[in-house]
Write an enzyme that holds these catalytic residues in place. Structure first.
Site, PDB file in Angstrom:
ATOM      1  N   ASP A  38      33.084   5.223   5.124  1.00 26.78           N
ATOM      2  CA  ASP A  38      32.268   4.208   5.791  1.00 26.78           C
ATOM      3  C   ASP A  38      31.286   3.630   4.774  1.00 26.78           C
ATOM      4  O   ASP A  38      30.647   4.367   4.026  1.00 26.78           O
ATOM      5  CB  ASP A  38      31.525   4.811   6.986  1.00 26.78           C
ATOM      6  CG  ASP A  38      30.980   3.743   7.919  1.00 26.78           C
ATOM      7  OD1 ASP A  38      31.466   3.640   9.059  1.00 26.78           O
ATOM      8  OD2 ASP A  38      30.063   2.994   7.502  1.00 26.78           O
ATOM      9  N   ASN A  98      33.922   4.609  19.093  1.00 23.74           N
ATOM     10  CA  ASN A  98      33.166   3.623  19.855  1.00 23.74           C
ATOM     11  C   ASN A  98      34.140   2.604  20.436  1.00 23.74           C
ATOM     12  O   ASN A  98      35.030   2.120  19.738  1.00 23.74           O
ATOM     13  CB  ASN A  98      32.156   2.918  18.948  1.00 23.74           C
ATOM     14  CG  ASN A  98      31.115   3.874  18.387  1.00 23.74           C
ATOM     15  OD1 ASN A  98      30.729   4.834  19.047  1.00 23.74           O
ATOM     16  ND2 ASN A  98      30.689   3.635  17.166  1.00 23.74           N
ATOM     17  N   GLY A 104      29.391   0.473  21.815  1.00 22.52           N
ATOM     18  CA  GLY A 104      28.861   0.335  20.461  1.00 22.52           C
ATOM     19  C   GLY A 104      29.888  -0.060  19.415  1.00 22.52           C
ATOM     20  O   GLY A 104      29.653   0.090  18.221  1.00 22.52           O
ATOM     21  N   HIS A 111      39.227   2.788  15.379  1.00 19.81           N
ATOM     22  CA  HIS A 111      38.904   3.687  14.271  1.00 19.81           C
ATOM     23  C   HIS A 111      38.210   4.931  14.789  1.00 19.81           C
ATOM     24  O   HIS A 111      37.402   4.881  15.705  1.00 19.81           O
ATOM     25  CB  HIS A 111      38.042   2.991  13.212  1.00 19.81           C
ATOM     26  CG  HIS A 111      36.826   2.297  13.756  1.00 19.81           C
ATOM     27  ND1 HIS A 111      36.895   1.068  14.387  1.00 19.81           N
ATOM     28  CD2 HIS A 111      35.512   2.652  13.785  1.00 19.81           C
ATOM     29  CE1 HIS A 111      35.672   0.701  14.775  1.00 19.81           C
ATOM     30  NE2 HIS A 111      34.815   1.652  14.429  1.00 19.81           N
ATOM     31  N   LEU A 112      38.525   6.053  14.152  1.00 21.15           N
ATOM     32  CA  LEU A 112      37.830   7.317  14.387  1.00 21.15           C
ATOM     33  C   LEU A 112      36.758   7.460  13.314  1.00 21.15           C
ATOM     34  O   LEU A 112      37.066   7.412  12.119  1.00 21.15           O
ATOM     35  CB  LEU A 112      38.794   8.499  14.243  1.00 21.15           C
ATOM     36  CG  LEU A 112      39.627   8.980  15.428  1.00 21.15           C
ATOM     37  CD1 LEU A 112      40.498   7.857  15.961  1.00 21.15           C
ATOM     38  CD2 LEU A 112      40.472  10.177  15.027  1.00 21.15           C
TER      39      LEU A 112
HETATM   40  P1  AMP Z   1      31.879   0.685  15.028  1.00 23.69           P
HETATM   41  O1  AMP Z   1      30.471   0.348  15.392  1.00 23.69           O
HETATM   42  O2  AMP Z   1      32.371   1.942  15.638  1.00 23.69           O
HETATM   43  O3  AMP Z   1      32.814  -0.488  15.236  1.00 23.69           O
HETATM   44  O4  AMP Z   1      31.846   1.018  13.491  1.00 23.69           O
HETATM   45  C1  AMP Z   1      32.231   0.155  12.471  1.00 23.69           C
HETATM   46  C2  AMP Z   1      31.956   0.897  11.189  1.00 23.69           C
HETATM   47  O5  AMP Z   1      32.647   0.231  10.153  1.00 23.69           O
HETATM   48  C3  AMP Z   1      30.479   0.938  10.797  1.00 23.69           C
HETATM   49  O6  AMP Z   1      30.081   2.305  10.639  1.00 23.69           O
HETATM   50  C4  AMP Z   1      30.438   0.198   9.464  1.00 23.69           C
HETATM   51  O7  AMP Z   1      29.538   0.752   8.553  1.00 23.69           O
HETATM   52  C5  AMP Z   1      31.870   0.321   8.981  1.00 23.69           C
HETATM   53  N1  AMP Z   1      32.322  -0.741   8.107  1.00 23.69           N
HETATM   54  C6  AMP Z   1      32.240  -2.077   8.324  1.00 23.69           C
HETATM   55  N2  AMP Z   1      32.785  -2.753   7.301  1.00 23.69           N
HETATM   56  C7  AMP Z   1      33.231  -1.833   6.422  1.00 23.69           C
HETATM   57  C8  AMP Z   1      33.890  -1.907   5.157  1.00 23.69           C
HETATM   58  N3  AMP Z   1      34.208  -3.074   4.582  1.00 23.69           N
HETATM   59  N4  AMP Z   1      34.196  -0.738   4.540  1.00 23.69           N
HETATM   60  C9  AMP Z   1      33.881   0.446   5.092  1.00 23.69           C
HETATM   61  N5  AMP Z   1      33.280   0.582   6.283  1.00 23.69           N
HETATM   62  C10 AMP Z   1      32.951  -0.543   6.936  1.00 23.69           C
END
Ligand code: AMP
Ligand code: ZN
Length: 124
Positions: A38, A98, A104, A111-112
Site C-alpha cells: 500500500d 472495504n 470506506g 482488494h484485501l
Molecule cells: P480502500 O479505501 O479500501 O479502497 O483502499 C484503497 C487503498 O489503496 C488505500 O489504502 C491507498 O493507500 C491504496 N492505494 C491507492 N493508490 C495506490 C497505488 N498507486 N499504489 C499502492 N496503493 C495504492
C-alpha cells in the site's frame, strides 16, 4: 476465467497496476492474483491483494468467484509472514475488505488489505 484481457478496465488504477502499466512494489503474483505494498501504509506491514480480473467490489462477487477468493484468503497468511508480520498468536495481522461508500472503499477494484507488525499502528 483465464481470459484476463476481457476483465481489464483501462480506467481502473488497480487493473493497471496488475498489468504493470502503473508501477508498484510487488509482493506476489500468479495467474489470477497480484499483491503489492500500500502506498500509504496504516501499519508497519500493509499490502493489498487483488484479483487480476476487474471485480469492482465484494458486492459484485458471484458463486463462481468463490474459489478465487478462497485462494486469496488462504494465501494471505503466507504472504503476511513473508512480509514481516509476526507469528500467531502474539503477532498476527488484520485482513480488511472495504466495500462501498459507507464501507470506506476508495478504489473500486476488489482488494484485501493485509496489515500487521508491531503496535502501535497509524489507524486501529
Ligand atoms: P480502500 O479505501 O479500501 O479502497 O483502499 C484503497 C487503498 O489503496 C488505500 O489504502 C491507498 O493507500 C491504496 N492505494 C491507492 N493508490 C495506490 C497505488 N498507486 N499504489 C499502492 N496503493 C495504492
Ligand atoms: Zn480493476
Amino acid at each position: 476465467m483465464h481470459d484476463h484481457a476481457s476483465h481489464y478496465d483501462s480506467n481502473c488504477i488497480f487493473c493497471r497496476i496488475a498489468k504493470g502499466e502503473i508501477p508498484s512494489r510487488k509482493v506476489y503474483e500468479d495467474d489470477e492474483v497480484f499483491a503489492f505494498h500500500d502506498i500509504n501504509p496504516a501499519a508497519p506491514v500493509h499490502f493489498l491483494m487483488i484479483p487480476k480480473k476487474h471485480i469492482a467490489s465484494m458486492a459484485h462477487l458471484s458463486e463462481a468467484d468463490a474459489p478465487l477468493l478462497g485462494r486469496m484468503m488462504a494465501l494471505a497468511p503466507k504472504l503476511a509472514l513473508e512480509q514481516g508480520c509476526n507469528p500467531y498468536p502474539a503477532g498476527g495481522y488484520r485482513v480488511v475488505v472495504n466495500t462501498g461508500v459507507e464501507g470506506g472503499q476508495e478504489v473500486h477494484h476488489l482488494h484485501l488489505h493485509v496489515m500487521g507488525g508491531a503496535r502501535p499502528w497509524l489507524k486501529g
